[in-house]
Scaffold this motif. Structure first.
Motif, PDB file in Angstrom:
ATOM      1  N   ASP A  89       0.900  -0.818  -0.154  1.00 17.52           N
ATOM      2  CA  ASP A  89       0.522   0.065  -0.235  1.00 17.52           C
ATOM      3  C   ASP A  89       1.105   1.089  -0.130  1.00 17.52           C
ATOM      4  O   ASP A  89       1.614   1.284   0.533  1.00 17.52           O
ATOM      5  N   GLU A  90       0.032   2.588  -0.077  1.00 18.57           N
ATOM      6  CA  GLU A  90       1.084   3.730  -0.832  1.00 18.57           C
ATOM      7  C   GLU A  90       1.402   3.838   0.931  1.00 18.57           C
ATOM      8  O   GLU A  90       2.769   5.126   0.762  1.00 18.57           O
ATOM      9  N   ALA A  91       0.952   4.075   1.633  1.00 17.10           N
ATOM     10  CA  ALA A  91       1.473   4.297   2.870  1.00 17.10           C
ATOM     11  C   ALA A  91       2.624   4.158   3.600  1.00 17.10           C
ATOM     12  O   ALA A  91       3.802   4.298   3.709  1.00 17.10           O
ATOM     13  N   TYR A  92       2.748   2.437   3.418  1.00 19.68           N
ATOM     14  CA  TYR A  92       3.484   1.797   3.496  1.00 19.68           C
ATOM     15  C   TYR A  92       5.364   2.832   2.251  1.00 19.68           C
ATOM     16  O   TYR A  92       6.332   2.327   3.329  1.00 19.68           O
ATOM     17  N   LEU A  93       4.492   2.269   1.435  1.00 17.10           N
ATOM     18  CA  LEU A  93       5.932   2.481  -0.425  1.00 17.10           C
ATOM     19  C   LEU A  93       6.240   4.038   0.815  1.00 17.10           C
ATOM     20  O   LEU A  93       7.699   4.733   0.730  1.00 17.10           O
ATOM     21  N   LEU A  97      10.208   5.426   1.633  1.00 16.44           N
ATOM     22  CA  LEU A  97      10.748   6.563   1.479  1.00 16.44           C
ATOM     23  C   LEU A  97      11.373   7.648   1.929  1.00 16.44           C
ATOM     24  O   LEU A  97      12.425   8.181   1.768  1.00 16.44           O
ATOM     25  N   LYS A  98      10.529   8.024   2.680  1.00 17.52           N
ATOM     26  CA  LYS A  98      10.763   9.519   3.762  1.00 17.52           C
ATOM     27  C   LYS A  98      11.460   8.876   4.340  1.00 17.52           C
ATOM     28  O   LYS A  98      12.316   9.867   5.366  1.00 17.52           O
ATOM     29  N   ALA A  99      11.877   7.626   5.000  1.00 17.40           N
ATOM     30  CA  ALA A  99      12.684   7.187   5.863  1.00 17.40           C
ATOM     31  C   ALA A  99      14.657   6.936   5.089  1.00 17.40           C
ATOM     32  O   ALA A  99      14.718   6.798   6.179  1.00 17.40           O
ATOM     33  N   GLY A 100      14.305   8.155   4.283  1.00 17.20           N
ATOM     34  CA  GLY A 100      15.531   6.700   3.115  1.00 17.20           C
ATOM     35  C   GLY A 100      16.129   5.722   2.696  1.00 17.20           C
ATOM     36  O   GLY A 100      16.752   5.645   1.725  1.00 17.20           O
ATOM     37  N   ALA A 101      14.646   5.070   2.115  1.00 15.92           N
ATOM     38  CA  ALA A 101      15.029   3.815   1.371  1.00 15.92           C
ATOM     39  C   ALA A 101      15.302   4.402  -0.114  1.00 15.92           C
ATOM     40  O   ALA A 101      14.218   5.349  -0.543  1.00 15.92           O
ATOM     41  N   LEU A 162      -1.507   4.879  17.863  1.00 17.48           N
ATOM     42  CA  LEU A 162      -2.839   5.776  17.596  1.00 17.48           C
ATOM     43  C   LEU A 162      -3.279   5.596  18.831  1.00 17.48           C
ATOM     44  O   LEU A 162      -4.412   6.838  19.148  1.00 17.48           O
ATOM     45  N   ARG A 163      -3.133   4.895  19.885  1.00 15.00           N
ATOM     46  CA  ARG A 163      -3.441   4.933  21.326  1.00 15.00           C
ATOM     47  C   ARG A 163      -3.399   5.555  22.209  1.00 15.00           C
ATOM     48  O   ARG A 163      -3.999   6.665  22.252  1.00 15.00           O
ATOM     49  N   ARG A 191       1.344   8.290   8.661  1.00 13.89           N
ATOM     50  CA  ARG A 191       1.231   7.256   8.142  1.00 13.89           C
ATOM     51  C   ARG A 191      -0.078   7.045   8.109  1.00 13.89           C
ATOM     52  O   ARG A 191      -0.809   6.408   7.498  1.00 13.89           O
ATOM     53  N   LEU A 192      -0.118   6.881   9.577  1.00  9.39           N
ATOM     54  CA  LEU A 192      -1.790   6.556  10.092  1.00  9.39           C
ATOM     55  C   LEU A 192      -3.145   8.101   9.076  1.00  9.39           C
ATOM     56  O   LEU A 192      -3.866   7.599   8.517  1.00  9.39           O
ATOM     57  N   LEU A 193      -2.215   8.780   9.283  1.00 10.17           N
ATOM     58  CA  LEU A 193      -3.261  10.124   8.678  1.00 10.17           C
ATOM     59  C   LEU A 193      -4.187   9.679   7.207  1.00 10.17           C
ATOM     60  O   LEU A 193      -4.572   9.629   6.303  1.00 10.17           O
ATOM     61  N   THR A 194      -2.348   8.851   6.626  1.00 10.49           N
ATOM     62  CA  THR A 194      -2.738   8.816   4.704  1.00 10.49           C
ATOM     63  C   THR A 194      -3.549   7.484   4.732  1.00 10.49           C
ATOM     64  O   THR A 194      -4.694   7.409   3.592  1.00 10.49           O
ATOM     65  N   LYS A 195      -3.212   6.625   5.680  1.00 10.04           N
ATOM     66  CA  LYS A 195      -3.616   5.146   5.569  1.00 10.04           C
ATOM     67  C   LYS A 195      -5.211   5.540   6.154  1.00 10.04           C
ATOM     68  O   LYS A 195      -6.358   4.660   5.327  1.00 10.04           O
ATOM     69  N   LEU A 196      -5.914   6.644   6.811  1.00 14.00           N
ATOM     70  CA  LEU A 196      -7.329   6.122   7.024  1.00 14.00           C
ATOM     71  C   LEU A 196      -8.005   7.863   6.209  1.00 14.00           C
ATOM     72  O   LEU A 196      -8.926   8.135   7.083  1.00 14.00           O
ATOM     73  N   GLY A 197      -6.802   8.452   5.541  1.00 13.07           N
ATOM     74  CA  GLY A 197      -8.036   9.297   4.688  1.00 13.07           C
ATOM     75  C   GLY A 197      -8.158  10.461   5.365  1.00 13.07           C
ATOM     76  O   GLY A 197      -9.138  11.474   5.512  1.00 13.07           O
TER      77      GLY A 197
END
Length: 216
Positions: A89-93, A97-101, A162-163, A191-197
């Motif tokens: 999924d897009e969020a992990y991708l 990339l943001k982390a430096g991959a 998130l909790r 990532r949470l914001l992106t995945k959950l819209g």
């Protein structure tokens, strides 16, 4: 001179498969193997003569691949980092990339894509599996679904972050509680914001309570 690679995945059988594929490519030497995130960071830091490329899984014990990439980038800006993961999924991708991959390939496609990705990164280029690359140019369907997204799409660590967010912890406090950096907490929040819209923290809080992430 052979390129030195480190393989990091918590499944020994999968690491053996990666090693078998990679060692067919002349000029590649597997300099070390890690079964967890902290071990991967240590191997890169302590490698004699340096490492050319680290092949990382995202889902690993103690530190996930995103955290490992961030940790490595903190002391080595030049080593190549390739994510080989089950997540499509897009969020992990984007997080990777943001982390430096430098590259991202799914485990389902390693037979035909692993060597291509490794060679590209060793040549100083980026490589993203073509099907996933298209996600970078499309609007995420999750953003249209909004807060009705299925909480099952979240990993255990994402639910944990998130909790804490929903309970009012600051990012520094979350980092101290989970033994991760404040920057990593910010990555998880994005990532949470992106995945959950969703768009802001208050919406994450509402989502957490409405979907049972935090139970009253």
């Amino acid at each position: 001179m052979a390129y030195k690679l480190i393989l990091a995945d918590d499944h020994a059988l999968f690491r053996s498969g990666l090693k078998m594929i990679l060692e067919k490519n002349r000029g590649i030497e597997i300099a070390g193997e890690a079964s967890c995130g902290k071990e991967a960071v240590r191997l890169v830091r302590e490698a004699s003569g340096g490492v050319d490329l680290v092949v990382l899984d995202i889902n690993m014990p103690d530190m996930d691949g995103i955290e490992v990439a961030e940790a490595i980038r903190a002391f080595d800006a030049d080593v190549g980092i390739l994510m080989v993961t089950m997540y499509e999924d897009e969020a992990y991708l984007k997080a990777a990339l943001k982390a430096g991959a430098d590259g991202y390939v799914t485990k389902q496609a390693i037979d035909e894509e692993l060597i291509t990705a490794v060679n590209a990164i060793l040549d100083g280029r980026k490589y993203i599996y073509p099907t996933l690359a298209a996600l970078l140019f499309e609007d995420s369907s999750e953003s249209e679904e909004g807060a009705g997204a299925n909480p099952g799409v979240l990993s255990a660590r994402e639910k944990e972050v998130l909790r804490y967010l929903a309970l009012g912890y600051t990012q520094r406090e979350i980092g101290e509680s989970l033994f991760i950096s404040e920057k990593t907490v910010e990555t998880y929040k994005s990532r949470l914001l992106t995945k959950l819209g969703l768009e802001k923290r208050s919406e994450l809080v509402r989502y957490a309570f409405e979907n049972g992430i935090v139970e009253l």
